[in-house]
Scaffold this active site. Structure first.
Site, PDB file in Angstrom:
ATOM      1  N   ARG A  77      16.018  15.853   4.766  1.00 20.04           N
ATOM      2  CA  ARG A  77      15.273  14.596   4.581  1.00 20.04           C
ATOM      3  C   ARG A  77      13.804  14.727   4.998  1.00 20.04           C
ATOM      4  O   ARG A  77      12.927  14.148   4.374  1.00 20.04           O
ATOM      5  CB  ARG A  77      15.957  13.496   5.392  1.00 20.04           C
ATOM      6  CG  ARG A  77      15.525  12.099   4.993  1.00 20.04           C
ATOM      7  CD  ARG A  77      16.142  11.056   5.912  1.00 20.04           C
ATOM      8  NE  ARG A  77      17.573  11.034   5.791  1.00 20.04           N
ATOM      9  CZ  ARG A  77      18.425  11.064   6.829  1.00 20.04           C
ATOM     10  NH1 ARG A  77      17.969  11.102   8.060  1.00 20.04           N
ATOM     11  NH2 ARG A  77      19.706  11.034   6.636  1.00 20.04           N
ATOM     12  N   LYS A 225      -3.133   8.401  -5.446  1.00 16.68           N
ATOM     13  CA  LYS A 225      -4.432   8.189  -6.076  1.00 16.68           C
ATOM     14  C   LYS A 225      -5.203   9.515  -6.152  1.00 16.68           C
ATOM     15  O   LYS A 225      -4.825  10.391  -6.897  1.00 16.68           O
ATOM     16  CB  LYS A 225      -5.189   7.090  -5.322  1.00 16.68           C
ATOM     17  CG  LYS A 225      -4.364   5.798  -5.128  1.00 16.68           C
ATOM     18  CD  LYS A 225      -4.150   5.017  -6.415  1.00 16.68           C
ATOM     19  CE  LYS A 225      -3.101   3.915  -6.325  1.00 16.68           C
ATOM     20  NZ  LYS A 225      -3.323   2.899  -5.318  1.00 16.68           N
TER      21      LYS A 225
HETATM   22  C1  PLP Z   1      -2.304   2.246  -4.574  1.00 13.50           C
HETATM   23  C2  PLP Z   1      -2.666   1.846  -3.213  1.00 13.50           C
HETATM   24  C3  PLP Z   1      -1.707   1.757  -2.210  1.00 13.50           C
HETATM   25  C4  PLP Z   1      -0.255   1.965  -2.461  1.00 13.50           C
HETATM   26  O1  PLP Z   1       0.071   3.219  -2.916  1.00 13.50           O
HETATM   27  P1  PLP Z   1       1.392   3.445  -3.806  1.00 13.50           P
HETATM   28  O2  PLP Z   1       1.592   4.903  -3.766  1.00 13.50           O
HETATM   29  O3  PLP Z   1       1.057   2.904  -5.162  1.00 13.50           O
HETATM   30  O4  PLP Z   1       2.504   2.672  -3.162  1.00 13.50           O
HETATM   31  C5  PLP Z   1      -2.113   1.405  -0.941  1.00 13.50           C
HETATM   32  N1  PLP Z   1      -3.412   1.150  -0.675  1.00 13.50           N
HETATM   33  C6  PLP Z   1      -4.359   1.214  -1.611  1.00 13.50           C
HETATM   34  C7  PLP Z   1      -5.760   0.924  -1.253  1.00 13.50           C
HETATM   35  C8  PLP Z   1      -4.024   1.561  -2.912  1.00 13.50           C
HETATM   36  O5  PLP Z   1      -4.980   1.594  -3.843  1.00 13.50           O
END
Ligand code: PLP
Length: 411
Positions: A77, A225
């Protein structure tokens, strides 16, 4: 600091370097086979649910290390060496000592809230926080009797602190209007009032902004991102430089079962190597698009801290080493015309994410904006853009034709 028993957690660099660009090219490369003296460049995705021990002594050694807060794997895990290499990359990016992976950016946020807040505690949260935090608050935190007050940048925080306040949670810059918070001032306030300062650093991703070096104790990155960078994985990380907080995160991560696939860890390691060139190119393209919007009669206001006229520009200059492909633009368009503009774009996908190689557009809803006091009384359309790696001439041509179609909308 308790050692990580997964051998590839050590970045195999004998030459010390302060330059993250160098680290990103060498972190998590595979070690040589002692018999053949050969190695692949990348560490393969080490997929495993089950960990085998050579003998009971090895198992017991791992259990002792784990009990002492170490990162010893006894079961799949927590992940094996590919995960360890990625944890090291996140720690290096943020200038932290410990990093914990989560299956999404949002789950990294839940890890922080659940590790640092107990029933009866109170948290101060900036009103520019990533939207789904409010869902977490409504769906889970309230049931756990963890209470939250949202505040606007510049508000008197001393007046909002309660005897049970434990956490100051911010996001800088916010990911709709890109308002910069004064991280150093927040850190000084948090220290004076005995609070932990945690921040969502997805915008900076540890590359162009490093809140731990400005006094924050916890930094969260949605690796989904810019770290992944290719719109093909979900991933989060929590980084800290505080031993006590690391212990809390370590236990909570394990207890809550946050687990990510070795393939996703591998994709993130692969993606992050090109972050230096991607980030710089996104930033250049975004500035070209800002210059284009400045010359358009529909533009009311641009939101992008690298622009000298942005109210956060001085903080950005002081605290950041670059910018990225994100910007928002307030356009003098009716709601109907704004819809035509967004639908007419060809190179921009309509979508919520960002940080991939491609351009994206989001027509921000008035409801989402209503939480952000920085927006003020704005009555116009707000469009958020992620400027991708396409040719800026083509991006600008696309925006131009879409604005022309919007201009043809009656009224
Ligand atoms: C996209 C995002 C998140 C969440 O990430 P996920 O992987 O989509 O759950 C958190 N904070 C910010 C600023 C984001 O742009």
């Amino acid at each position: 600091m308790v050692q990580d028993s997964r051998p590839y957690a050590k970045i195999p660099l004998k030459m010390p370097t302060k330059h993250i660009d160098t680290v990103l090219q060498h972190a998590g490369t595979a070690p040589y086979n002692p018999e053949t003296g050969t190695a692949p460049v990348p560490l393969p995705p080490m997929r495993a649910s089950t960990v085998r021990f050579e003998n009971l002594a090895a198992l017991e050694k791992a259990q002792r290390s784990k009990a002492a807060g170490g990162r010893a794997t006894t079961y799949g895990r927590m992940g094996m060496d590919t995960h360890a290499a990625l944890e090291q990359v996140f720690a290096q990016l943020e200038g932290g000592t410990h990093a914990y992976l989560a299956p999404s950016g949002l789950s990294a946020m839940t890890m922080v809230m659940l590790a640092l807040c107990s029933a009866g505690d109170h948290a101060l949260i900036s009103d520019c926080v990533y939207g789904p935090m409010r869902e977490l608050d409504d769906a889970v935190l309230k049931r756990m009797n963890i209470n939250v007050t949202y505040f606007a940048a510049g508000e008197d925080l001393d007046a909002l602190v309660q005897p049970n306040t434990k956490l100051l949670y911010v996001e800088s810059p916010g990911s709709l209007l890109f308002e910069m918070l004064d991280m150093g001032a927040m850190a000084a306030f948090a220290q004076r009032r005995g609070l932990v300062l945690a921040t969502d650093n997805t915008w900076g991703s540890g590359y162009i902004y490093r809140p731990l070096t400005l006094g924050a104790q916890v930094s969260i990155i949605a690796g989904t991102k810019y770290v992944g960078g290719h719109s093909d994985l979900m991933l989060g990380a929590v980084v800290t430089n505080d031993e006590k907080i690391a212990k809390q995160l370590n236990r909570t991560q394990y207890a809550m079962g946050y687990s990510i696939s070795a393939d996703d860890a591998w994709l993130a390691l692969r993606g992050v190597r090109t972050m230096p060139i991607r980030m710089a190119q996104h930033a250049r393209h975004a500035l070209e698009v800002c210059a284009f919007f400045k010359g358009r009669p529909e533009t009311v206001r641009l939101f992008h801290p690298a622009l000298p006229e942005d109210p956060g520009h001085a903080l950005w200059q002081r605290d950041c080493t670059g910018s990225n492909g994100m910007l928002s633009v307030e356009l003098r368009l009716s709601p109907a015309a704004a819809r035509v503009f967004v639908d007419a774009l060809e190179l921009f996908g309509i979508g919520f994410s960002w940080g991939g190689y491609e351009s994206l557009v989001q027509l921000v809803s008035p409801k989402d904006l209503s939480h952000h006091r920085y927006w003020g009384e704005g009555q116009n359309a707000l469009v958020r853009l992620h400027i991708g790696l396409e040719s800026p001439q083509d991006i600008i041509a696309d925006l131009t034709q879409a604005l022309e179609q919007a201009a043809a909308v009656p009224g």
